[in-house]
Enzyme design. Structure first.
Site, mmCIF file in Angstrom:
data_model
loop_
_atom_site.group_PDB
_atom_site.id
_atom_site.type_symbol
_atom_site.label_atom_id
_atom_site.label_comp_id
_atom_site.label_asym_id
_atom_site.label_seq_id
_atom_site.Cartn_x
_atom_site.Cartn_y
_atom_site.Cartn_z
ATOM 1 N N ARG A 1 -3.068 3.058 8.614
ATOM 2 C CA ARG A 1 -3.664 2.009 7.801
ATOM 3 C C ARG A 1 -2.298 1.106 7.740
ATOM 4 O O ARG A 1 -1.203 1.439 7.494
ATOM 5 C CB ARG A 1 -3.671 2.514 6.407
ATOM 6 C CG ARG A 1 -4.658 3.849 6.332
ATOM 7 C CD ARG A 1 -4.700 4.426 5.086
ATOM 8 N NE ARG A 1 -5.231 3.540 3.804
ATOM 9 C CZ ARG A 1 -5.354 3.889 2.750
ATOM 10 N NH1 ARG A 1 -4.680 4.637 2.205
ATOM 11 N NH2 ARG A 1 -5.917 2.908 1.787
ATOM 12 N N GLY B 1 -8.783 -7.243 4.525
ATOM 13 C CA GLY B 1 -9.317 -7.222 5.655
ATOM 14 C C GLY B 1 -8.728 -7.764 6.633
ATOM 15 O O GLY B 1 -9.244 -8.049 7.785
ATOM 16 N N TYR C 1 13.184 -34.836 -17.391
ATOM 17 C CA TYR C 1 11.929 -34.749 -17.626
ATOM 18 C C TYR C 1 11.217 -34.700 -16.139
ATOM 19 O O TYR C 1 11.816 -35.326 -15.156
ATOM 20 C CB TYR C 1 11.267 -35.779 -18.725
ATOM 21 C CG TYR C 1 11.436 -37.138 -18.027
ATOM 22 C CD1 TYR C 1 10.409 -37.850 -17.004
ATOM 23 C CD2 TYR C 1 12.459 -37.852 -18.423
ATOM 24 C CE1 TYR C 1 10.882 -39.004 -16.691
ATOM 25 C CE2 TYR C 1 13.010 -39.320 -17.869
ATOM 26 C CZ TYR C 1 11.980 -39.947 -17.169
ATOM 27 O OH TYR C 1 12.048 -40.927 -16.535
ATOM 28 N N SER D 1 15.374 -42.304 -12.362
ATOM 29 C CA SER D 1 14.228 -41.677 -12.036
ATOM 30 C C SER D 1 13.930 -41.447 -10.651
ATOM 31 O O SER D 1 13.941 -42.525 -9.874
ATOM 32 C CB SER D 1 12.944 -42.445 -12.709
ATOM 33 O OG SER D 1 11.711 -41.707 -12.455
ATOM 34 N N LYS E 1 1.025 -1.216 -0.103
ATOM 35 C CA LYS E 1 -0.043 -0.037 0.076
ATOM 36 C C LYS E 1 0.907 1.138 -0.041
ATOM 37 O O LYS E 1 0.551 2.073 -0.723
ATOM 38 C CB LYS E 1 -0.822 -0.076 1.108
ATOM 39 C CG LYS E 1 -1.959 0.894 1.070
ATOM 40 C CD LYS E 1 -2.934 0.854 2.391
ATOM 41 C CE LYS E 1 -3.789 -0.647 2.606
ATOM 42 N NZ LYS E 1 -4.297 -0.642 3.777
ATOM 43 N N MET F 1 -5.980 -7.020 8.333
ATOM 44 C CA MET F 1 -5.181 -6.406 9.409
ATOM 45 C C MET F 1 -6.002 -4.888 9.525
ATOM 46 O O MET F 1 -7.058 -4.678 9.091
ATOM 47 C CB MET F 1 -3.827 -6.019 9.013
ATOM 48 C CG MET F 1 -3.141 -7.468 9.051
ATOM 49 S SD MET F 1 -1.466 -7.214 8.831
ATOM 50 C CE MET F 1 -1.301 -6.471 7.302
ATOM 51 N N CYS G 1 9.568 -39.088 -11.019
ATOM 52 C CA CYS G 1 7.931 -39.774 -11.188
ATOM 53 C C CYS G 1 7.617 -39.556 -9.669
ATOM 54 O O CYS G 1 8.346 -39.536 -8.941
ATOM 55 C CB CYS G 1 7.994 -41.159 -11.452
ATOM 56 S SG CYS G 1 9.037 -42.381 -10.772
ATOM 57 N N HIS H 1 -15.733 -8.818 0.957
ATOM 58 C CA HIS H 1 -14.583 -9.671 1.836
ATOM 59 C C HIS H 1 -14.707 -11.298 1.395
ATOM 60 O O HIS H 1 -13.783 -11.616 0.784
ATOM 61 C CB HIS H 1 -15.169 -9.536 3.322
ATOM 62 C CG HIS H 1 -14.002 -10.610 4.148
ATOM 63 N ND1 HIS H 1 -14.427 -12.042 4.368
ATOM 64 C CD2 HIS H 1 -12.683 -10.457 4.525
ATOM 65 C CE1 HIS H 1 -13.426 -12.533 5.153
ATOM 66 N NE2 HIS H 1 -12.623 -11.724 5.170
ATOM 67 N N ARG I 1 -3.253 -1.106 -6.523
ATOM 68 C CA ARG I 1 -2.405 -2.285 -6.614
ATOM 69 C C ARG I 1 -2.698 -3.155 -7.705
ATOM 70 O O ARG I 1 -3.745 -2.841 -8.230
ATOM 71 C CB ARG I 1 -2.345 -3.013 -5.092
ATOM 72 C CG ARG I 1 -3.658 -3.835 -5.208
ATOM 73 C CD ARG I 1 -4.183 -4.480 -3.920
ATOM 74 N NE ARG I 1 -5.234 -4.538 -3.719
ATOM 75 C CZ ARG I 1 -6.069 -4.741 -2.730
ATOM 76 N NH1 ARG I 1 -5.384 -4.846 -1.543
ATOM 77 N NH2 ARG I 1 -7.396 -4.919 -2.703
HETATM 78 P P1 ADP Z 1 -7.488 -2.286 3.611
HETATM 79 O O1 ADP Z 1 -6.249 -2.646 3.589
HETATM 80 O O2 ADP Z 1 -8.566 -3.140 4.543
HETATM 81 O O3 ADP Z 1 -8.181 -1.966 2.326
HETATM 82 P P2 ADP Z 1 -7.252 0.728 4.151
HETATM 83 O O4 ADP Z 1 -6.128 1.106 4.650
HETATM 84 O O5 ADP Z 1 -7.283 0.704 2.427
HETATM 85 O O6 ADP Z 1 -7.710 -0.945 4.416
HETATM 86 O O7 ADP Z 1 -8.729 1.391 4.518
HETATM 87 C C1 ADP Z 1 -10.036 1.222 4.095
HETATM 88 C C2 ADP Z 1 -10.592 2.175 3.556
HETATM 89 O O8 ADP Z 1 -10.493 3.259 4.607
HETATM 90 C C3 ADP Z 1 -10.024 2.746 2.166
HETATM 91 O O9 ADP Z 1 -10.652 1.897 0.968
HETATM 92 C C4 ADP Z 1 -10.639 4.011 2.522
HETATM 93 O O10 ADP Z 1 -11.874 4.360 1.720
HETATM 94 C C5 ADP Z 1 -10.688 4.563 3.873
HETATM 95 N N1 ADP Z 1 -9.525 5.514 4.062
HETATM 96 C C6 ADP Z 1 -8.126 4.866 4.617
HETATM 97 N N2 ADP Z 1 -7.568 6.159 4.427
HETATM 98 C C7 ADP Z 1 -8.427 7.114 4.233
HETATM 99 C C8 ADP Z 1 -8.097 8.978 4.133
HETATM 100 N N3 ADP Z 1 -6.875 9.076 4.658
HETATM 101 N N4 ADP Z 1 -9.135 9.513 3.753
HETATM 102 C C9 ADP Z 1 -10.444 8.829 3.672
HETATM 103 N N5 ADP Z 1 -10.566 7.586 3.526
HETATM 104 C C10 ADP Z 1 -9.784 6.821 3.831
HETATM 105 MG MG MG Z 2 -7.600 -0.662 1.033
#
Ligand code: ADP
Ligand code: MG
Ligand code: MG
Length: 911
Positions: A98, A107, A883, A795, A29, A109, A863, A468, A352
């Site tokens: 984050r 989802g 092989y 083999s 990220k 962490m 094998c 999720h 990503r």
């Molecule tokens: P995950 O790894 O579970 O996707 P994120 O860190 O991407 O978690 O956060 C989840 C959501 O929170 C993001 O998709 C975004 O919509 C919202 N978010 C995170 N940081 C910000 C921010 N600085 N401003 C507004 N929304 C945020």
């Molecule tokens: Mg995210």
């Protein structure tokens, strides 16, 4: 070096300092936020705390020296840039904290939004919102501020202080009920203010302290919680399942908040640059107006398709499309994106290289080649053998009478049939009993992970392609239908209603993860299109199925690029023929055991019980024509290609009835006064031949040396069959393989006898018969130089080699303690599934090198199940084998993986 030690480690990077190649350090990220920042895309400013800091924290339980100061410095610079101070009572800067590891773990962490809000800055935020251009009514601004504050307490409480999330859920449900609504948006500023009070009470009750008002303390605690979330149980399970190393740690991103919950002209969404299920070009995603990020992914409210954003906010939509095109061109791959619109201004919050289904991986790789973004060699690295294996799963046969009862979103393809269960625990329980199950939930959450792993398929009534359930199932390659909203799921009552019917726990349903359709009862399955293509019943030049065309194209390229040959393990003509259609270039292992089964058992019994040479010779003579016929069929199907036949391997007592059964037979027959001579003789033989460790007993070459004429009969049958097929205009290339050799003397003895027979049978037919050995006893690997003097090929029997190298009896250990070994990380994957490179692999390497040194050009193969395992195939390529041989269905996988091993690129990892 010594001089540089005086400088503290750099633990914090501004977004402007990073780039996409720093995933190890900044996490996926963070690295991609930096990349987007440097591409000039609108990313809210922020900084990333490195995985190194996390690792140091996890190792010592303390923040490493210098980290606090570096955070302070970066925070100050962020504050300067934004012209606001974190949590300032009048005009607060808020941030999100984050998580973000090297590999995406959707989802798994934690993320905390709105850090910096407290009893005073919440008022400042309301002022700020009200004062922003275009503001909604001031009631709107108040509402927004209190909504943001209650979200902070909720997320902070849950993720940082382990307050049970349901407590907050109940409180908000209660507030909505009091208001007579089900929609969050109907709660006004006063309701939310009251809710904040309730939340604070819940927080204090569970933590024994007040909700922290100091912004910097909030930030530090949140950062710590993200570090610790790396070791949360669900994250640990997920990593194990996805084979992500346990010691990478997570980075932490601190990002200035932008707000999607400022009113109807704000919102938040997720998008893919192509369809992650089919690979089709176009824009795919979900949008939710007036909401903060996690609302979309959680499936709490119903989202609208991204296309509708064009109508809602055409300017932001056009901008988004432009950025998505730029990201695709830049990453040269499918990207997924998270974004937020704050009052008409678009912000990019994440991107990503996106996860995708197996089918999409192939289709997209083909498209990217056509678009000139990558070449065919790179395309080989955009797909893998595990994905190809998935495409070979069967599909539903729907030619008659099956009407779906519901249609959801085809979130992860495949055809799954199983008993309905409503909880993760029940799924695990039933699956352990061997029952196929379908996990049915309203929506899944990370706590359902174990159940998702245990289930054949996952069915939810809410949530889109990015929910999720959808994301995790796609990652696992598990069938999933999400958002089947006709289903009225009642988890506590363990039932759902659909189309006027009730489905209870234990009832069977069938779900199609490609079409999203749900059927009651068991729908029969059929071969997938890709299998039809390999079978030759679907012409890749004629079909307009983009998947089949791309698979054909990639496999053709793979065959041109690979060095390893791919053979198959096949014991019958039917298997041999199928494997040949799948691309097998010979048979690497033809077991002869089955030729002693069925109605031939009686001959084997005669052989075992033979009291005289004459009786034994008679039994063998009766077996000879039967075996010859089997080999003729196989040589015909494999005309022109090598066929390695293994002489009989298992202990002979395996062909006799079990002891208990014989004992009963004897007793019953005696009771009836019948003649029990034969039963008694068999019983005695079984007692005599009993072994404590059959795996290490009288088997393989040892049988051949102990039972006169047994190997000779097989050698004769093989050679006669080869001669007959060749004289009839075919071309047989037999390779006779002696199992379980540990010393060259064993092989020499067998070989001397075999060569006489071969010379006699072959005559002037022109048939050439090779004699070689399996390398499956560690001693054979270690004396390979000697053994090669007597062997025309090796083999590697890596199943036995693994058993004997580790001292594991496979049948005993897999159930008994492998789970524990996996849990403890003693191995990341069972050494029977993927070759243990360090130990067993070392034996293979030694044998290959010393065997070839003694006999240049010695033919080497493997094998056993490792021959079809992607990672193992790469190892066998590296070691220089000629092989691999694997089961027919694995042949295409091995072809693809051999090519991927042969072609090195710098391609991105689609995880
Ligand atoms: P995950 O790894 O579970 O996707 P994120 O860190 O991407 O978690 O956060 C989840 C959501 O929170 C993001 O998709 C975004 O919509 C919202 N978010 C995170 N940081 C910000 C921010 N600085 N401003 C507004 N929304 C945020
Ligand atoms: Mg995210
Ligand atoms: Mg073996």
């Amino acid at each position: 070096m010594a001089a540089q030690q005086t400088v503290d480690n750099k633990y914090v990077y501004d977004f402007a300092e990073g780039n996409k190649d720093l995933k190890d350090l900044l996490g996926g990220k963070g690295a991609n936020l930096a990349e987007m920042t440097n591409l000039g895309l609108p990313v809210p400013p922020g900084f990333t705390i490195t995985t190194e800091a996390c690792k140091a924290y996890l190792a010592t339980g303390r923040e490493p020296g210098g980290l606090a100061e570096q955070i302070e410095a970066h925070l100050e610079s962020l504050e300067r840039g934004m012209g606001r101070k974190l949590g300032d009572p009048d005009d607060p800067l808020l941030v999100s904290v984050r998580s973000g590891a090297k590999f995406s773990m959707p989802g798994m962490m934690e993320t905390v939004l709105n850090v910096g809000l407290n009893d005073r800055s919440v008022e400042g935020l309301a002022l700020q919102a009200g004062g922003r251009a275009d503001s909604a009514a001031s009631g709107g601004a108040d509402r927004f501020a209190w909504d943001s504050y209650r979200r902070l307490i909720q997320m902070f409480g849950k993720t940082v202080c382990e307050v049970p999330g349901e407590e907050f859920e109940h409180a908000i449900d209660e507030a909505k009920r009091a208001k007579g609504t089900v929609n969050d948006l109907d709660l006004d500023a006063d309701d939310l203010r009251a809710l904040v009070d309730t939340y604070k009470k819940i927080f204090a009750e569970h933590t024994g302290r007040e909700f922290p008002q100091e912004p910097r303390e909030q930030l530090d605690l949140a950062i710590r919680a993200v570090f610790e979330s790396w070791n949360a149980e669900r994250a640990v399970i997920y990593r194990r399942q996805e084979r992500i190393p346990a010691d990478l740690g997570t980075a932490v991103n601190v990002v200035a908040m932008v707000f999607g919950n400022l009113g109807p002209d704000s919102g938040t969404g997720v998008a893919f640059t192509r369809d992650p299920a089919s690979g089709a070009q176009g824009i795919y995603g979900d949008y939710l107006a007036n909401a903060q990020g996690e609302d979309v992914v959680a499936g709490i409210r119903n989202t609208v398709p991204l296309q509708e954003l064009e109508r809602i906010d055409g300017k932001s939509y056009d901008e988004l499309l432009d950025y998505m095109a730029r990201l695709e061109g830049h990453y040269k791959d499918l990207c997924d994106i998270e974004f937020t619109i704050e009052r008409g201004k678009l912000w990019m919050l994440q991107t990503r290289v996106g996860k995708r289904t197996a089918a999409a991986a192939f289709v997209i790789a083909g498209q990217l080649v056509d678009e000139g973004l990558i070449d065919m060699d790179e395309a080989l690295h955009r797909v893998n053998g595990a994905q190809l294996a998935q495409l070979m799963f069967p599909r539903f046969r729907l030619d008659h009478d099956f009407e779906p009862v519901a249609k959801g979103i085809g979130a992860s393809p495949g055809a799954a049939v199983g008993k309905v269960v409503f909880s993760s625990d029940r799924a695990v329980e039933l699956a352990a009993e061997g029952e196929p199950v379908i996990l049915v939930r309203r929506e899944t959450n990370p706590d359902d992970l174990n159940g998702m792993i245990a289930a054949k398929g996952i069915l939810t009534s809410r949530g889109g392609k990015t929910s999720h359930a959808a994301v995790v199932a796609r990652g696992m390659g598990k069938t999933c239908v999400s958002g089947a909203d006709e289903l009225d799921v009642n988890v506590p009552a363990k039932k759902f209603n659909v189309a006027g019917q009730t489905v209870n726990e234990g009832d069977v349903v069938s779900i199609d993860g490609t079409t999203g359709k749900v059927y009651l009862g068991e729908v029969p399955v059929m071969p997938s299109e890709v299998v039809q293509y390999f079978e030759g019943t679907l012409d890749p030049e004629r079909t307009d199925d983009p998947l089949v065309r791309t698979v054909h194209r990639i496999m053709t390229h793979a065959d041109a690029r690979r060095r390893l040959r791919v053979r198959t393990n096949a014991d019958t003509g039917v298997d041999a023929a199928r494997a040949r259609r799948f691309g097998a270039e010979g048979i690497g292992l033809c077991r002869t055991e089955h030729m002693f089964l069925g109605d031939r058992r009686e001959l084997v019994e005669r052989l075992i019980l033979a009291g005289t040479d004459r009786e034994r010779e008679d039994a063998l003579a009766a077996l000879l024509p039967l075996q010859r016929a089997d080999f003729i069929e196989i040589f015909r199907e494999m005309a022109g290609l090598p066929v390695t036949v293994r002489l009989i391997d298992p202990p002979l007592h395996e062909f006799l009835p079990p002891l208990e059964q014989l004992a009963v037979n004897v007793a019953v027959a005696q009771e009836r006064g019948e003649d029990v001579a034969k039963e008694e003789a068999l019983l005695a033989a079984v007692r005599r031949m009993h072994e404590e460790n059959p795996m290490l007993g009288l088997r393989g070459v040892r049988l051949g040396l102990v039972i006169p004429g047994l190997f000779a009969m097989q050698v004769r049958a093989i050679t006669e069959a080869a001669v007959e097929v060749t004289r009839a205009g075919g071309s047989a290339c037999p390779e006779i393989m002696v199992p379980l050799v540990g010393a060259v003397q064993e092989l020499e003895t067998v070989r001397a006898e075999a060569e006489k027979i071969i010379a006699e049978v072959v005559g002037d037919s022109g048939v050439e018969v090779l004699i070689g050995t399996m390398i499956e006893v560690p001693r054979a690997a270690l004396t390979a130089g000697q053994i090669a003097e007597a062997a025309q090929f090796f083999s590697f029997g890596t199943n036995d080699l693994t058993q004997m190298a580790w001292g594991f009896s496979r049948d005993d250990v897999e159930g008994a303690f492998f789970w524990r070994y996996l849990e403890l990380g003693i191995f990341g994957i069972s050494p029977f599934e993927s070759i243990d490179r360090d130990g067993v692999g070392r034996l293979v390497r030694i044998a290959a090198e010393e065997g070839r040194a003694a006999r240049p050009g010695l033919k080497l193969g493997v094998c056993g199940e490792h021959g079809g395992d992607p990672d193992s195939v790469h190892f066998f390529h590296e070691v220089g084998l000629d092989y691999v041989s694997c089961s027919p269905f694995r042949v295409p996988v091995a072809r693809l993986e051999s090519a991927r091993a042969a072609v090195q690129t710098t391609g991105s990892d689609p995880r």
